[in-house]
Design an enzyme around this catalytic site. Sequence first.
Site, mmCIF file in Angstrom:
data_model
loop_
_atom_site.group_PDB
_atom_site.id
_atom_site.type_symbol
_atom_site.label_atom_id
_atom_site.label_comp_id
_atom_site.label_asym_id
_atom_site.label_seq_id
_atom_site.Cartn_x
_atom_site.Cartn_y
_atom_site.Cartn_z
ATOM 1 N N ASP A 19 0.808 -1.227 0.000
ATOM 2 C CA ASP A 19 0.000 0.000 0.000
ATOM 3 C C ASP A 19 0.837 1.271 0.000
ATOM 4 O O ASP A 19 0.431 2.302 0.551
ATOM 5 C CB ASP A 19 -0.966 0.010 1.213
ATOM 6 N N LYS A 22 1.821 2.136 -5.095
ATOM 7 C CA LYS A 22 2.356 1.572 -6.351
ATOM 8 C C LYS A 22 1.419 1.842 -7.526
ATOM 9 O O LYS A 22 1.860 2.144 -8.623
ATOM 10 C CB LYS A 22 2.546 0.048 -6.211
ATOM 11 N N ALA A 45 -4.222 -7.762 -3.738
ATOM 12 C CA ALA A 45 -3.724 -6.416 -4.008
ATOM 13 C C ALA A 45 -4.891 -5.459 -4.224
ATOM 14 O O ALA A 45 -5.930 -5.849 -4.752
ATOM 15 C CB ALA A 45 -2.843 -6.437 -5.251
ATOM 16 N N GLY A 46 -4.688 -4.216 -3.824
ATOM 17 C CA GLY A 46 -5.648 -3.152 -4.119
ATOM 18 C C GLY A 46 -4.834 -1.928 -4.477
ATOM 19 O O GLY A 46 -4.163 -1.361 -3.612
ATOM 20 N N HIS A 47 -4.830 -1.573 -5.757
ATOM 21 C CA HIS A 47 -4.002 -0.462 -6.234
ATOM 22 C C HIS A 47 -4.920 0.676 -6.666
ATOM 23 O O HIS A 47 -5.696 0.534 -7.604
ATOM 24 C CB HIS A 47 -3.118 -0.923 -7.398
ATOM 25 N N THR A 135 -5.874 -11.587 3.668
ATOM 26 C CA THR A 135 -7.022 -10.928 3.039
ATOM 27 C C THR A 135 -8.164 -11.922 2.801
ATOM 28 O O THR A 135 -9.194 -11.539 2.236
ATOM 29 C CB THR A 135 -6.601 -10.302 1.695
ATOM 30 N N GLN A 230 1.786 -6.129 -3.257
ATOM 31 C CA GLN A 230 2.270 -6.251 -1.884
ATOM 32 C C GLN A 230 3.552 -5.404 -1.732
ATOM 33 O O GLN A 230 3.678 -4.412 -2.416
ATOM 34 C CB GLN A 230 2.503 -7.713 -1.488
ATOM 35 N N ALA A 305 -7.680 -1.031 0.831
ATOM 36 C CA ALA A 305 -8.445 -0.855 -0.408
ATOM 37 C C ALA A 305 -9.262 -2.103 -0.730
ATOM 38 O O ALA A 305 -10.291 -2.031 -1.392
ATOM 39 C CB ALA A 305 -7.498 -0.537 -1.560
HETATM 40 P P1 GDP Z 1 -0.805 0.354 -3.514
HETATM 41 O O1 GDP Z 1 -1.411 -0.921 -3.063
HETATM 42 O O2 GDP Z 1 0.668 0.416 -3.275
HETATM 43 O O3 GDP Z 1 -1.155 0.704 -4.938
HETATM 44 O O4 GDP Z 1 -1.434 1.492 -2.611
HETATM 45 P P2 GDP Z 1 -3.002 1.655 -2.215
HETATM 46 O O5 GDP Z 1 -3.714 2.178 -3.385
HETATM 47 O O6 GDP Z 1 -3.497 0.431 -1.566
HETATM 48 O O7 GDP Z 1 -2.879 2.707 -1.053
HETATM 49 C C1 GDP Z 1 -2.340 3.975 -1.246
HETATM 50 C C2 GDP Z 1 -3.433 5.018 -0.946
HETATM 51 O O8 GDP Z 1 -2.857 6.318 -0.843
HETATM 52 C C3 GDP Z 1 -4.463 5.132 -2.057
HETATM 53 O O9 GDP Z 1 -5.703 5.481 -1.496
HETATM 54 C C4 GDP Z 1 -3.936 6.272 -2.905
HETATM 55 O O10 GDP Z 1 -4.963 6.938 -3.627
HETATM 56 C C5 GDP Z 1 -3.358 7.177 -1.861
HETATM 57 N N1 GDP Z 1 -2.193 7.971 -2.270
HETATM 58 C C6 GDP Z 1 -1.178 7.629 -3.106
HETATM 59 N N2 GDP Z 1 -0.244 8.601 -3.121
HETATM 60 C C7 GDP Z 1 -0.662 9.571 -2.279
HETATM 61 C C8 GDP Z 1 -0.115 10.809 -1.830
HETATM 62 O O11 GDP Z 1 0.979 11.214 -2.196
HETATM 63 N N3 GDP Z 1 -0.843 11.508 -0.920
HETATM 64 C C9 GDP Z 1 -2.048 11.094 -0.454
HETATM 65 N N4 GDP Z 1 -2.670 11.853 0.435
HETATM 66 N N5 GDP Z 1 -2.592 9.927 -0.852
HETATM 67 C C10 GDP Z 1 -1.911 9.176 -1.732
HETATM 68 P P1 IMO Z 2 -1.013 -4.185 -2.242
HETATM 69 O O1 IMO Z 2 -0.584 -4.738 -3.576
HETATM 70 C C1 IMO Z 2 -0.977 -4.615 2.083
HETATM 71 C C2 IMO Z 2 -1.022 -8.706 3.654
HETATM 72 C C3 IMO Z 2 -2.245 -9.159 4.414
HETATM 73 C C4 IMO Z 2 -1.598 -10.150 5.362
HETATM 74 C C5 IMO Z 2 -0.522 -10.807 4.505
HETATM 75 C C6 IMO Z 2 -0.942 -12.126 3.871
HETATM 76 O O2 IMO Z 2 -2.291 -3.435 -2.296
HETATM 77 O O3 IMO Z 2 0.110 -3.431 -1.611
HETATM 78 P P2 IMO Z 2 -2.567 -12.791 1.880
HETATM 79 O O4 IMO Z 2 -4.035 -12.560 1.679
HETATM 80 O O5 IMO Z 2 -1.709 -12.196 0.801
HETATM 81 O O6 IMO Z 2 -2.226 -14.229 2.129
HETATM 82 O O7 IMO Z 2 -2.211 -12.012 3.244
HETATM 83 O O8 IMO Z 2 -0.220 -9.873 3.486
HETATM 84 N N1 IMO Z 2 -1.292 -8.179 2.301
HETATM 85 C C7 IMO Z 2 -1.222 -6.881 1.975
HETATM 86 N N2 IMO Z 2 -1.002 -5.801 2.734
HETATM 87 N N3 IMO Z 2 -1.141 -4.482 0.756
HETATM 88 C C8 IMO Z 2 -1.334 -5.562 -0.032
HETATM 89 O O9 IMO Z 2 -1.355 -5.492 -1.372
HETATM 90 C C9 IMO Z 2 -1.429 -6.827 0.588
HETATM 91 N N4 IMO Z 2 -1.650 -8.089 0.117
HETATM 92 C C10 IMO Z 2 -1.544 -8.898 1.177
HETATM 93 O O10 IMO Z 2 -2.858 -8.093 5.081
HETATM 94 O O11 IMO Z 2 -0.949 -9.458 6.407
HETATM 95 MG MG MG Z 3 -2.937 -1.577 -1.818
#
Ligand code: GDP
Ligand code: IMO
Ligand code: MG
Length: 441
Positions: A19, A22, A45-47, A135, A230, A305
């Site tokens: 998170d 990415k 994953a949740g991007h 998850t 991740q 996410a």
């Molecule tokens: P990922 O899994 O690495 O793609 O990250 P996630 O999307 O799960 O979580 C990152 C969160 O931070 C998302 O809600 C993005 O929209 C938000 N985000 C990303 N970059 C920034 C930033 O520079 N500032 C703020 N405030 N939010 C951000």
């Molecule tokens: P993105 O791509 C944050 C964590 C889970 C748990 C561990 C194992 O959005 O960054 P799993 O379901 O994969 O067997 O869970 O990994 N986890 C994440 N934490 N961001 C993720 O993906 C994750 N995908 C798995 O919370 O601790």
């Molecule tokens: Mg994420």
Amino acid sequence: MAVDPNMSNLTVLGAQWGDEGKGKVVDLFSEHFDLVARYQGGHNAGHTVRIGERRIILKLVPSGILRPRKRVVVGNGVVIDPAALLEEIDALEAAGIQTTGRLFISNRAHVIFPFHPLLESISEKRPGRVAIGTTSRGIGPCYEDKVARRGIRLADLLDRESFRNLFRNLAEDKNTLRAAFRLGEPLELAKVQEQYEAYAERLRPMVTDTARLLNEAIAGGKRVLFEGAQGAMLDIDHGTYPFVTSSSACAGGVATGTGVPPSRIGGVVGVSKAYITRVGGGPFPTEASSEAGQELREHGHEYGAVTGRPRRCGWFDAPLVRYTAMINGFEALVITKLDVLDHFAEIPVCVGYRLQGQPLGEMPATNQTLSQVEPVYQTLPGWSTPTSGMTSYRALPGRARDYLRFLQEQAGVEIGAISTGDERRQTILIRGSKLEKLLQG
Ligand code: GDP
Ligand code: IMO
Ligand code: MG
């Protein structure tokens, strides 16, 4: 312009526990590439990507899909729940994002079945087991079947006769396990089989040998951006085992998870928050006090996410990023969510670990030891002025620049970009940086 096929590709992956942002970074950088490929993970994953007022959460589909002329690939190292993938495709199409002819899925990717999440509760919910806080998407059990050589791949799913045999054997084993552990109701295997045969027909046009597709594209001068899911500290080998995911999130996973050889992978960029979060269980040396953690969570909207779970929040952990920089060979860092720190008068940064009062020069291999380390903090003054949405480095408050310089020194990797908001354009790319060169190819 001639492109060196050995150097022009790029991997973007998480330097922490996931998170890191990415999705935003890959969406932004994908402008410079022809294809974007995922190499591991699944719909755990949740991007999140925000373009203008539009917010899109991608789970399995690479973030490059949001740029109309890019092709995207889901590599062999990814595990696929067909229902989740088809739902994501339908949602993208409904939002006007065309996937036909642009989304390719590896015929060697393994398939998640409904018994995978069901069996996950054996390790996650039974008394006396160490719950990882997964998850609950069946990711771990699907990779277990892959490694045990009894998994079912998309190529098998598309071959009806072979699928029926493989499915019967695998599903009967799982039903036996389900009964032994007294989990849920018996699975209606005939119904599941029929459902998956229907999924197969919808997926068929997208399924191909993506290793070949990627290698041919690279040989033809196209550039590929590899999107990690991740984070490096959730990697099955290098992460905080057993509190990890079940795949190779690190740069090494790109080669095995796509079939693109290491000699063609090119640069590696780490994405890190200006602080740190983790979801689920496991040691977390710099986890903030409940009050500061709550503040980080609220200002950073730190809720999962995928699962909506509140993320655990803490301070930038330099020893951790130094370690993930080493195992991934980061050539540049992208620091995200700088704006979230606008609200803090003082910002602690962990510069080292101590164990039983002694400085610790290594990253502990066991979670028992990692949970005992004491972080050594250096506290930096905050800047207490908004940086949200800023797009110029020079316009940042001096203290924010000092903070970034300090992170760079501590991590030992040049910062090439800074994100100051969730929207695509709320980003600063440092002119003349290594990252700028990597993006130009
Ligand atoms: P990922 O899994 O690495 O793609 O990250 P996630 O999307 O799960 O979580 C990152 C969160 O931070 C998302 O809600 C993005 O929209 C938000 N985000 C990303 N970059 C920034 C930033 O520079 N500032 C703020 N405030 N939010 C951000
Ligand atoms: P993105 O791509 C944050 C964590 C889970 C748990 C561990 C194992 O959005 O960054 P799993 O379901 O994969 O067997 O869970 O990994 N986890 C994440 N934490 N961001 C993720 O993906 C994750 N995908 C798995 O919370 O601790
Ligand atoms: Mg994420």
